[in-house]
Design an enzyme around this catalytic site. Structure first.
Site, PDB file in Angstrom:
ATOM      1  N   LYS A 195      14.196  35.341  -9.675  1.00  0.00           N
ATOM      2  CA  LYS A 195      14.374  36.696  -9.499  1.00  0.00           C
ATOM      3  C   LYS A 195      13.225  37.076  -8.388  1.00  0.00           C
ATOM      4  O   LYS A 195      12.274  36.205  -8.140  1.00  0.00           O
ATOM      5  CB  LYS A 195      13.436  37.122 -10.806  1.00  0.00           C
ATOM      6  N   LYS A 248      18.465  38.445 -10.143  1.00  0.00           N
ATOM      7  CA  LYS A 248      18.229  39.592 -10.078  1.00  0.00           C
ATOM      8  C   LYS A 248      17.332  39.973  -8.157  1.00  0.00           C
ATOM      9  O   LYS A 248      16.044  39.368  -8.090  1.00  0.00           O
ATOM     10  CB  LYS A 248      17.109  40.146 -11.413  1.00  0.00           C
TER      11      LYS A 248
HETATM   12  C1  PBG Z   1       9.667  43.469 -15.470  1.00  0.00           C
HETATM   13  C2  PBG Z   1      10.330  43.915 -14.921  1.00  0.00           C
HETATM   14  C3  PBG Z   1      10.821  44.893 -13.455  1.00  0.00           C
HETATM   15  C4  PBG Z   1      12.199  44.373 -13.313  1.00  0.00           C
HETATM   16  C5  PBG Z   1      12.860  44.481 -14.448  1.00  0.00           C
HETATM   17  N1  PBG Z   1      12.113  43.584 -15.408  1.00  0.00           N
HETATM   18  C6  PBG Z   1      10.117  44.841 -12.324  1.00  0.00           C
HETATM   19  C7  PBG Z   1       9.967  44.240 -11.055  1.00  0.00           C
HETATM   20  O1  PBG Z   1       9.261  43.250 -11.678  1.00  0.00           O
HETATM   21  O2  PBG Z   1       8.622  43.921 -10.805  1.00  0.00           O
HETATM   22  C8  PBG Z   1      13.192  46.119 -12.209  1.00  0.00           C
HETATM   23  C9  PBG Z   1      14.088  46.577 -12.691  1.00  0.00           C
HETATM   24  C10 PBG Z   1      14.789  47.746 -11.737  1.00  0.00           C
HETATM   25  O3  PBG Z   1      14.627  47.513 -11.153  1.00  0.00           O
HETATM   26  O4  PBG Z   1      15.386  47.778 -12.207  1.00  0.00           O
HETATM   27  N2  PBG Z   1       9.147  42.319 -14.246  1.00  0.00           N
END
Ligand code: PBG
Length: 323
Positions: A195, A248
């Site tokens: 991520k 992601k």
């Molecule tokens: C929580 C999380 C996030 C997303 C999914 N889980 C936000 C982040 O890390 O700031 C983002 C999902 C999206 O942008 O669709 N940590």
């Protein structure tokens, strides 16, 4: 053999010929719809920066999930927006918390729907970071216990799959152990393994009210220039007990997805994130692209790169198109 013997256009001449040799298929069962859950009853409030996406109260989320399930969508992933937030994110592991109530209501009405939950603290902390703090430092080891307890509370509420998205080191092992200690040895972990600290999460943070109040997430999420490091992250998560891996964002990181497909045989997910979704709608609204066509092409490209399933805000809309 070359031209004129070889003509690549022969197999492109009709829709059916193209279908016959299509290397990648997209079906509603490949898609998982994120659902934002808010307090209240009868609530369905559109998210301005994500056309077609709404925040639902638990009762409306059940109706929406029923609609999605009827379209062939097998799973949803839940994000909670609690009424109150505090420094340690107490709402995250509250057994009567927003996600816990949503998960149990969904499973009660739709026992066959796969309910995934996002395991993180950022929607529940008043500072918006994914872990507990010491000053402005996001603490790793102290956060693990909070995440593990959150995952257990989700499993207890009926979640089928827990998906940690916080990017603390060691969280998969901590969650696996806590699940096993509490009798949830059959609940799989879908790890947000690779991520990235991405600008593409903008609209999500509006929808989930989880923008950090100071700083950013670069000290825990991955740095966008890094490719080999993603493999290290994924190896570690598998060693810690992850059942499935996620990359992601998706579109801007198709190389990572493709590397992961080469390197691992476990199920692989991709998260087509809020900004990636919003951009397609924004351009389509201006008449600059054909939104439906580009959305389909985007999702196919994510599958082609190696994803087994895709978390996307377009799941319901695309399932309608595919029907
Ligand atoms: C929580 C999380 C996030 C997303 C999914 N889980 C936000 C982040 O890390 O700031 C983002 C999902 C999206 O942008 O669709 N940590």
């Amino acid at each position: 053999m070359t031209f004129p013997i070889q003509r690549m256009r022969r197999m492109r001449r009709s829709e059916n010929l193209r279908q016959l040799v299509s290397e990648t298929q997209l079906s509603p069962k490949d898609l998982v719809q994120p659902l934002f859950i808010v307090e209240g009853e009868g609530v369905c409030e559109p998210v301005v920066s994500m056309p077609g996406v709404s925040r639902y109260s638990v009762d409306c989320a059940v109706d929406e999930a029923q609609r999605l399930f009827d379209l062939g969508i097998l799973g949803v992933i839940l994000f909670g927006i609690p009424k109150e937030k505090d420094a340690v994110g107490s709402g995250a592991d509250a057994q009567d918390g927003i996600v816990q109530r949503a998960a149990s209501a969904l499973k009660a009405s739709l026992p066959d729907l796969i309910v995934m939950t996002d395991v993180c603290l950022c929607e529940y902390t008043d500072h918006g970071h994914c872990g507990v703090l010491d000053g402005e430092e996001v603490l790793n080891d102290e956060t693990l216990e909070r995440l593990a307890s959150t995952a257990v509370s989700h499993a207890r509420a009926g979640a089928d799959i827990v998906a940690p998205s916080d990017m603390m080191d060691g969280r998969v092992a901590a969650i696996r152990k806590a699940l096993d200690d509490n009798g949830f040895e059959l609940i799989p972990i879908l790890s947000y393994a690779a991520k990235y600290a991405s600008g593409f999460y903008g609209p999500f943070r509006d929808a989930a009210e989880s923008t950090p109040s100071f700083g950013d997430r670069r000290s825990y999420q991955m740095d966008p220039p890094n490719r080999r490091e993603a493999i290290s992250e994924m190896c570690l998560d598998l060693e810690e007990g992850a059942d499935m891996l996620m990359v992601k964002p998706a579109v801007a990181y198709l190389d990572i997805l493709s590397d992961a497909r080469e390197a691992f045989d476990v199920p692989l997910a991709a998260y087509h994130v809020s900004g990636e979704y919003a951009m397609v709608h924004a351009a389509a609204e201006r008449g600059w692209i054909d939104g439906d066509r580009v959305m389909l092409e985007t999702l196919i490209s994510i599958k082609r790169a190696g994803a087994d399933f895709i978390i996307t805000y377009a799941a319901g809309a695309i399932a309608e198109k595919l029907a």
